[in-house]
Design an enzyme around this catalytic site. Structure first.
Site, PDB file in Angstrom:
ATOM      1  N   GLU A  62      81.211   7.739  36.510  1.00 22.40           N
ATOM      2  CA  GLU A  62      79.531   7.731  36.024  1.00 22.40           C
ATOM      3  C   GLU A  62      79.534   8.484  35.072  1.00 22.40           C
ATOM      4  OE1 GLU A  62      77.214   8.422  39.067  1.00 22.40           O
ATOM      5  OE2 GLU A  62      77.372   5.960  39.685  1.00 22.40           O
ATOM      6  N   HIS A 110      68.312   8.753  41.280  1.00 21.97           N
ATOM      7  CA  HIS A 110      70.248   8.785  41.265  1.00 21.97           C
ATOM      8  C   HIS A 110      70.934   9.834  41.654  1.00 21.97           C
ATOM      9  CE1 HIS A 110      73.971   6.392  40.888  1.00 21.97           C
ATOM     10  NE2 HIS A 110      74.031   7.915  40.352  1.00 21.97           N
ATOM     11  N   LYS A 150      64.722   8.435  37.718  1.00 17.95           N
ATOM     12  CA  LYS A 150      63.949   7.474  37.239  1.00 17.95           C
ATOM     13  C   LYS A 150      63.355   7.074  37.146  1.00 17.95           C
ATOM     14  CE  LYS A 150      67.750   5.230  41.266  1.00 17.95           C
ATOM     15  NZ  LYS A 150      67.312   3.719  42.607  1.00 17.95           N
ATOM     16  N   ASN A 172      62.489   4.158  44.197  1.00 13.06           N
ATOM     17  CA  ASN A 172      63.307   5.311  45.026  1.00 13.06           C
ATOM     18  C   ASN A 172      63.634   6.431  44.292  1.00 13.06           C
ATOM     19  OD1 ASN A 172      65.795   4.466  43.927  1.00 13.06           O
ATOM     20  ND2 ASN A 172      66.936   4.017  46.150  1.00 13.06           N
ATOM     21  N   TYR A 229      75.871  -0.297  37.467  1.00 12.71           N
ATOM     22  CA  TYR A 229      75.166  -0.659  38.913  1.00 12.71           C
ATOM     23  C   TYR A 229      75.738  -1.894  39.201  1.00 12.71           C
ATOM     24  CZ  TYR A 229      71.487   1.581  39.869  1.00 12.71           C
ATOM     25  OH  TYR A 229      70.222   3.041  40.267  1.00 12.71           O
TER      26      TYR A 229
HETATM   27  P1  IDP Z   1      71.994   4.174  45.868  1.00 12.29           P
HETATM   28  O1  IDP Z   1      71.602   4.380  44.660  1.00 12.29           O
HETATM   29  O2  IDP Z   1      71.526   4.660  46.684  1.00 12.29           O
HETATM   30  O3  IDP Z   1      74.020   5.274  45.259  1.00 12.29           O
HETATM   31  P2  IDP Z   1      73.298   1.652  45.720  1.00 12.29           P
HETATM   32  O4  IDP Z   1      73.132   1.360  46.974  1.00 12.29           O
HETATM   33  O5  IDP Z   1      74.361   2.175  44.777  1.00 12.29           O
HETATM   34  O6  IDP Z   1      72.033   2.884  46.122  1.00 12.29           O
HETATM   35  O7  IDP Z   1      71.808   0.661  44.483  1.00 12.29           O
HETATM   36  C1  IDP Z   1      71.442   1.052  43.392  1.00 12.29           C
HETATM   37  C2  IDP Z   1      70.138   1.147  43.325  1.00 12.29           C
HETATM   38  O8  IDP Z   1      69.463  -0.902  43.360  1.00 12.29           O
HETATM   39  C3  IDP Z   1      69.164   1.274  44.472  1.00 12.29           C
HETATM   40  O9  IDP Z   1      68.979   3.198  44.143  1.00 12.29           O
HETATM   41  C4  IDP Z   1      68.122   1.064  44.489  1.00 12.29           C
HETATM   42  O10 IDP Z   1      67.274   1.456  43.838  1.00 12.29           O
HETATM   43  C5  IDP Z   1      67.950  -0.555  43.778  1.00 12.29           C
HETATM   44  N1  IDP Z   1      68.293  -0.572  45.075  1.00 12.29           N
HETATM   45  C6  IDP Z   1      69.521  -1.550  46.051  1.00 12.29           C
HETATM   46  N2  IDP Z   1      69.070  -2.037  47.095  1.00 12.29           N
HETATM   47  C7  IDP Z   1      67.931  -2.597  47.018  1.00 12.29           C
HETATM   48  C8  IDP Z   1      67.216  -3.779  47.922  1.00 12.29           C
HETATM   49  O11 IDP Z   1      67.340  -3.644  48.886  1.00 12.29           O
HETATM   50  N3  IDP Z   1      66.016  -4.123  46.721  1.00 12.29           N
HETATM   51  C9  IDP Z   1      65.787  -3.683  45.981  1.00 12.29           C
HETATM   52  N4  IDP Z   1      66.418  -2.515  44.559  1.00 12.29           N
HETATM   53  C10 IDP Z   1      67.603  -2.391  45.503  1.00 12.29           C
END
Ligand code: IDP
Length: 161
Positions: free
Chosen positions: A137, A126, A20, A123, A60
């Protein structure tokens, strides 16, 4: 060794991994790639791009109603991403566990997010979360001709065929 059709490992399983914008800014691209290479997975697609809001909305779509969605769009469009297709036995599940929990606070040391991340909104990477999800995807992010089928010479050694 002995194997039947049902037990032969699916060495063609694929997943989508992205570094990312925060990972690109922090010069972590090489470190992320190195982890998947040394695990034994095969890189079959790779490109750097500026993400469009349109592709992000599809990627997303399951999060569109979340309160953090507008910030997620700002984050993901804040700079280039490096997007990859990785191939190998059990690659979806294995790379998810190497990436760690969505929230770096919950991700143990040794995982990408546990080693390089601090907050859920930044984070670093992805990784697709299911084989079916990965197929969708990969279709969304890559043209068919951008994925290279190449034979790796160590396949029989890393995956006991
Ligand atoms: P993943 O990336 O581990 O599959 P997902 O639930 O699909 O998790 O969420 C996608 C992305 O959205 C996360 O990697 C993160 O960047 C962002 N995200 C998820 N939950 C939160 C949150 O509570 N606050 C801010 N960003 C979030």
């Amino acid at each position: 060794g002995h194997r039947s059709a049902s037990s032969s490992p699916d060495i063609r399983e694929r997943t989508l991994i992205a570094v990312k914008p925060d990972g690109v800014q922090r010069r972590l691209v090489g470190k992320v790639i190195q982890r998947f290479e040394q695990r034994g997975f095969k890189l079959v697609g790779l490109k750097m791009l500026q993400v469009s809001e349109d592709i992000l909305a599809q990627h997303y779509s399951h999060l569109r109603a979340k309160p953090f969605y507008p910030d997620l769009v700002d984050y993901m469009t804040s700079g280039p991403v490096v997007i990859m297709v990785w191939e190998g036995y059990n690659v979806v599940q294995s790379t998810r566990s190497m990436v760690g929990h969505t929230n770096p606070v919950e991700a143990p040391p040794g995982t990408v997010r546990g080693d390089f991340g601090l907050h859920v909104s930044r984070n670093v990477v992805h990784a697709s979360d299911s084989v079916e999800g990965a197929k969708g995807e990969i279709q969304l992010w890559f043209q068919r001709q951008e994925i290279l089928n190449w034979e790796s010479c160590d396949q029989a050694i890393s995956c006991e065929l």
